[in-house]
Design a protein around this motif. Structure first.
Motif, PDB file in Angstrom:
ATOM      1  N   MET A 101      -4.785   1.446   4.111  1.00 48.68           N
ATOM      2  CA  MET A 101      -5.253   2.948   3.457  1.00 48.68           C
ATOM      3  C   MET A 101      -6.282   4.017   4.151  1.00 48.68           C
ATOM      4  O   MET A 101      -5.849   5.442   4.272  1.00 48.68           O
ATOM      5  N   GLY A 102      -6.939   3.817   5.210  1.00 46.68           N
ATOM      6  CA  GLY A 102      -7.595   4.503   6.416  1.00 46.68           C
ATOM      7  C   GLY A 102      -6.529   5.357   6.722  1.00 46.68           C
ATOM      8  O   GLY A 102      -6.787   6.416   6.970  1.00 46.68           O
ATOM      9  N   VAL A 108       0.680  -1.399   0.044  1.00 51.53           N
ATOM     10  CA  VAL A 108      -0.104   0.353   0.297  1.00 51.53           C
ATOM     11  C   VAL A 108       0.877   1.481   0.282  1.00 51.53           C
ATOM     12  O   VAL A 108       0.278   2.622  -0.921  1.00 51.53           O
ATOM     13  N   SER A 109       1.823   1.210   0.683  1.00 55.20           N
ATOM     14  CA  SER A 109       2.735   2.556   0.858  1.00 55.20           C
ATOM     15  C   SER A 109       3.069   2.498  -0.246  1.00 55.20           C
ATOM     16  O   SER A 109       3.379   4.112  -0.789  1.00 55.20           O
ATOM     17  N   ALA A 110       3.930   0.908  -0.998  1.00 54.37           N
ATOM     18  CA  ALA A 110       4.365   1.848  -2.072  1.00 54.37           C
ATOM     19  C   ALA A 110       3.642   2.079  -3.442  1.00 54.37           C
ATOM     20  O   ALA A 110       4.724   3.374  -4.131  1.00 54.37           O
ATOM     21  N   LEU A 150     -14.902   2.592  -0.381  1.00 52.58           N
ATOM     22  CA  LEU A 150     -13.631   3.906  -0.519  1.00 52.58           C
ATOM     23  C   LEU A 150     -14.602   5.037  -1.531  1.00 52.58           C
ATOM     24  O   LEU A 150     -13.888   6.415  -0.824  1.00 52.58           O
ATOM     25  N   TYR A 151     -15.367   4.493  -2.373  1.00 46.76           N
ATOM     26  CA  TYR A 151     -16.398   5.483  -2.977  1.00 46.76           C
ATOM     27  C   TYR A 151     -16.945   6.634  -2.170  1.00 46.76           C
ATOM     28  O   TYR A 151     -17.388   8.043  -2.552  1.00 46.76           O
ATOM     29  N   GLY A 164      -8.273   4.317  -6.692  1.00 45.37           N
ATOM     30  CA  GLY A 164      -7.258   4.253  -7.567  1.00 45.37           C
ATOM     31  C   GLY A 164      -6.325   3.803  -7.182  1.00 45.37           C
ATOM     32  O   GLY A 164      -5.881   2.497  -7.433  1.00 45.37           O
ATOM     33  N   LEU A 165      -5.888   3.244  -6.008  1.00 38.70           N
ATOM     34  CA  LEU A 165      -4.741   2.744  -5.643  1.00 38.70           C
ATOM     35  C   LEU A 165      -5.208   1.010  -5.448  1.00 38.70           C
ATOM     36  O   LEU A 165      -4.302   0.203  -5.231  1.00 38.70           O
ATOM     37  N   LEU A 166      -6.498   1.264  -4.759  1.00 37.38           N
ATOM     38  CA  LEU A 166      -7.285  -0.119  -4.562  1.00 37.38           C
ATOM     39  C   LEU A 166      -6.698  -1.186  -5.840  1.00 37.38           C
ATOM     40  O   LEU A 166      -6.106  -2.171  -6.388  1.00 37.38           O
TER      41      LEU A 166
END
Length: 392
Positions: free
Chosen positions: A300-301, A261-263, A340-341, A315-317
């Motif tokens: 992500m939260g 997630v971070s990368a 997320l949306y 978009g990240l997901l």
């Protein structure tokens, strides 16, 4: 004649740089503790404000003052303090925070009867710049849960912790290049040498303001350091130990999802792909059966609240999913996209961005069609975005 000073039970360690605004409150919160067998090591990190003058006003024999000729940074200052600390236990205190009167007493009492615990934090209150409590953080309290969760995110308030000095010597001092994540890196190393715990009662007040260490190292720089910290931890744990919290295959897979997630958030695609591939090799069935959704949503939260906001998260997901083989089936993935949306839509509503509200709302409803009739909150902000309730 040399005077031999009694070895204190606790060394309280504080580093301060231009911290005059809140310094008196922080210092006096330690001097007024119900537990008195401590030394208070204060490292003035080359301050140019009224910090030295404020410290000059204290004449308590328990205070040990050190001064850096120039600003060295938090980690190097804390390491300097650790070099002179004599206590069996090392307690932290930040120069803009507040320890509640019974903090040291309660932590010493716990560590005295739990020799297996080497890192002890507490629940803590969140204060605004004026010192008013605006929230409370209640982290896990038991070792097994803390060990599992620590490989995903920080479970300790830095200023609230008390540590055994011998465990710090085993694990190593603060990594001086890590800036705002140096505490997390140290906790990850300590977790390999000792048990962890938090006290459930809030015994510390953490002040959130624009000049804090956390605020000075936001966003991408913080995330880059977090990636390095996680990579180093995973390199030290090359072989899972099933049944051992923090070392089980699922734990190390979860840590790699957090790393991905971070990368991905920093567009480090190779790192993200590799981390996900390793995660699936370790615990693919667990990830597909809900583990991936749980860990990714949590990661992500945290980043949305800390610096990135919710807008980039769908978009990240999608990028993370694209890094996996096409045949991968992930339970709950569609529902996670919908959540997320929804977060992104409400964030855009608060920020008065009507077009972004509509885009996120449509994406949400495509994932969750029945919500057109059941989610009144989303319907309300979508209507407002068309009716002028939100101005572009």
């Amino acid at each position: 004649m040399n005077v031999v000073r009694k070895v204190p039970k606790v060394s309280v360690l504080m580093a301060v740089y231009n911290g005059a605004r809140y310094l008196r409150e922080a210092v006096e919160s330690i001097l007024n503790q119900t537990f008195s067998d401590f030394e208070f090591i204060i490292v003035d990190d080359g301050s140019t404000d009224e910090t030295p003058a404020i410290l000059d006003g204290y004449h308590d024999s328990r205070i040990v003052r050190l001064r850096n000729a120039h600003n060295l940074g938090m980690a190097r200052s804390l390491n300097r303090g650790l070099e002179v600390a004599r206590g069996v236990y090392i307690a932290r205190q930040d120069a803009d925070d507040r320890s509640y009167p019974m903090r040291l007493e309660r932590q010493v009492a716990f560590l005295d009867v739990h020799p297996e615990v080497g890192l002890l934090g507490t629940a803590y209150d969140v204060m605004d710049a004026q010192g008013c409590v605006v929230g409370r953080i209640s982290p896990p309290i038991e070792n097994a849960t803390l060990q599992r969760m620590l490989v995903r995110h920080n479970c300790f308030g830095h200023g609230s912790v008390m540590m055994r000095r011998d465990r710090i010597e085993q694990a190593g001092h603060y990594e001086e290049s890590f800036l705002a994540v140096g505490d997390y890196d140290l906790w990850l190393r300590l977790a390999e040498w000792t048990n962890l715990a938090n006290l459930a009662d809030p015994l510390y007040g953490w002040r959130r303001h624009e000049a804090s260490i956390t605020a000075r190292y936001p966003g991408k720089r913080h995330e880059q350091l977090r990636i390095v910290s996680l990579q180093r931890m995973l390199a030290r744990r090359p072989t899972p130990r099933p049944g051992v919290p923090g070392w089980a295959p699922e734990d190390l897979a979860a840590a790699r999802v957090v790393l991905a997630v971070s990368a991905a958030l920093l567009d480090e695609r190779t790192t993200a792909r590799q981390a996900l591939a390793e995660a699936w090799q370790l615990a693919g069935a667990w990830l597909e059966d809900g583990g991936f959704v749980e860990v990714a949503e949590e990661a992500m939260g945290l980043r949305a609240s800390e610096w990135a906001g919710w807008a980039p998260m769908p978009g990240l997901l999608q990028r993370l999913v694209d890094y996996l083989p096409d045949s991968t089936q992930i339970c709950g993935l569609n529902e996670l996209f919908a959540r997320l949306y929804r977060h992104a839509a409400f964030e855009a509503h608060v920020c008065h961005q009507p077009q972004q509200v509509r885009r996120a709302a449509w994406a949400y409803w495509r994932r969750r069609p029945l919500a057109l009739f059941t989610d009144r909150g989303m319907a309300s902000i979508w209507l407002q975005s068309w009716r002028g309730g939100i101005r572009a």
